[in-house]
Design an enzyme around this catalytic site. Structure first.
Site, PDB file in Angstrom:
ATOM      1  N   HIS A 107      50.481  42.662  65.482  1.00 23.58           N
ATOM      2  CA  HIS A 107      49.123  42.131  65.393  1.00 23.58           C
ATOM      3  C   HIS A 107      48.383  42.257  66.726  1.00 23.58           C
ATOM      4  O   HIS A 107      47.652  41.369  67.131  1.00 23.58           O
ATOM      5  CB  HIS A 107      49.128  40.679  64.908  1.00 23.58           C
ATOM      6  CG  HIS A 107      49.907  40.483  63.652  1.00 23.58           C
ATOM      7  ND1 HIS A 107      49.501  41.009  62.440  1.00 23.58           N
ATOM      8  CD2 HIS A 107      51.084  39.871  63.406  1.00 23.58           C
ATOM      9  CE1 HIS A 107      50.387  40.706  61.512  1.00 23.58           C
ATOM     10  NE2 HIS A 107      51.365  40.014  62.075  1.00 23.58           N
ATOM     11  N   ASP A 133      51.074  50.097  63.356  1.00 25.90           N
ATOM     12  CA  ASP A 133      49.887  49.948  64.191  1.00 25.90           C
ATOM     13  C   ASP A 133      50.276  49.219  65.460  1.00 25.90           C
ATOM     14  O   ASP A 133      51.420  48.816  65.634  1.00 25.90           O
ATOM     15  CB  ASP A 133      48.731  49.262  63.453  1.00 25.90           C
ATOM     16  CG  ASP A 133      48.965  47.773  63.175  1.00 25.90           C
ATOM     17  OD1 ASP A 133      49.868  47.152  63.776  1.00 25.90           O
ATOM     18  OD2 ASP A 133      48.230  47.211  62.358  1.00 25.90           O
ATOM     19  N   GLY A 136      48.498  49.258  69.562  1.00 27.73           N
ATOM     20  CA  GLY A 136      48.378  50.064  70.766  1.00 27.73           C
ATOM     21  C   GLY A 136      48.013  51.512  70.522  1.00 27.73           C
ATOM     22  O   GLY A 136      48.087  52.321  71.435  1.00 27.73           O
ATOM     23  N   GLY A 139      43.114  50.495  64.732  1.00 26.61           N
ATOM     24  CA  GLY A 139      42.073  49.476  64.760  1.00 26.61           C
ATOM     25  C   GLY A 139      41.085  49.623  65.901  1.00 26.61           C
ATOM     26  O   GLY A 139      39.873  49.598  65.684  1.00 26.61           O
TER      27      GLY A 139
END
Length: 185
Positions: free
Chosen positions: A57, A88, A90, A111
């Site tokens: 996260h 996901d 980094g 993201g």
């Protein structure tokens, strides 16, 4: 406050039995996000999840979380080749996507590039950010001698140089046995 609302949505009492019940109500494909340990990935598959989302996260909630790229190979090994894995955390360049695909991810969440593109140029900025990532991924794959994502995934682990482990890779003395550590250059 927003922080108080988010905290109110997180229940430490939620366990694998609750997840199993939820999956029984859903009866469709399902993903569990936040997998960072091989034993949790195995338990998630046994519970009925079809996709592992390897994520810390953004390490925002727990800044000592292991890097997802470091735990990805051990999770792929634990669940085998037939379980879908999304990674996901980094991911900001095409080379990050290349490494994740090579080390076991089936797809990669991006993201920050999405949000940066959105902030800079709206929809056109998002498209530009994705175009940049695609060019960087294609270049990285070409430089390591893979022409397709399938080829990258097949030959991948042998193409990625891993650095030696350091003390910062392990949150505790038993972390290595649970699949943590061993960073990627």
């Amino acid at each position: 406050s927003l922080a108080a609302f988010v905290n109110s949505q997180i229940s430490p009492e939620f366990d694998w039995r609750d997840a199993e019940w939820l999956l029984g109500e859903w009866n469709g494909p399902s993903a569990v996000k936040g997998v960072c340990r091989p034993d949790d990935a195995v338990k998630a598959v046994e519970t009925g999840f079809t996709t592992m989302w390897v994520s810390n996260h953004g390490a925002r909630q727990l800044d000592t979380s292991p890097a997802t790229i470091d735990v990805l190979p051990s999770i792929r090994e634990a669940v085998g080749p037939d379980v879908e894995i999304i990674m996901d955390g980094g991911v900001q360049r095409g080379t990050d996507i290349c490494k994740a695909l090579a080390l076991g991810a089936d797809s990669v969440g991006v993201g920050k590039p999405y949000l940066y593109g959105l902030a800079a140029g709206g929809t056109d900025g998002v498209i530009k950010a994705y175009d940049i990532l695609k060019v960087e991924l294609d270049r990285a794959m070409g430089l390591i001698g893979t022409g397709t994502v399938d080829d990258l995934k097949k030959r991948g682990p042998g193409l990625i140089k891993r650095r030696g482990a350091s003390a910062r890779d392990y949150p505790d003395r038993n972390a290595y046995e649970r699949g943590y550590g061993g960073g990627v250059i």
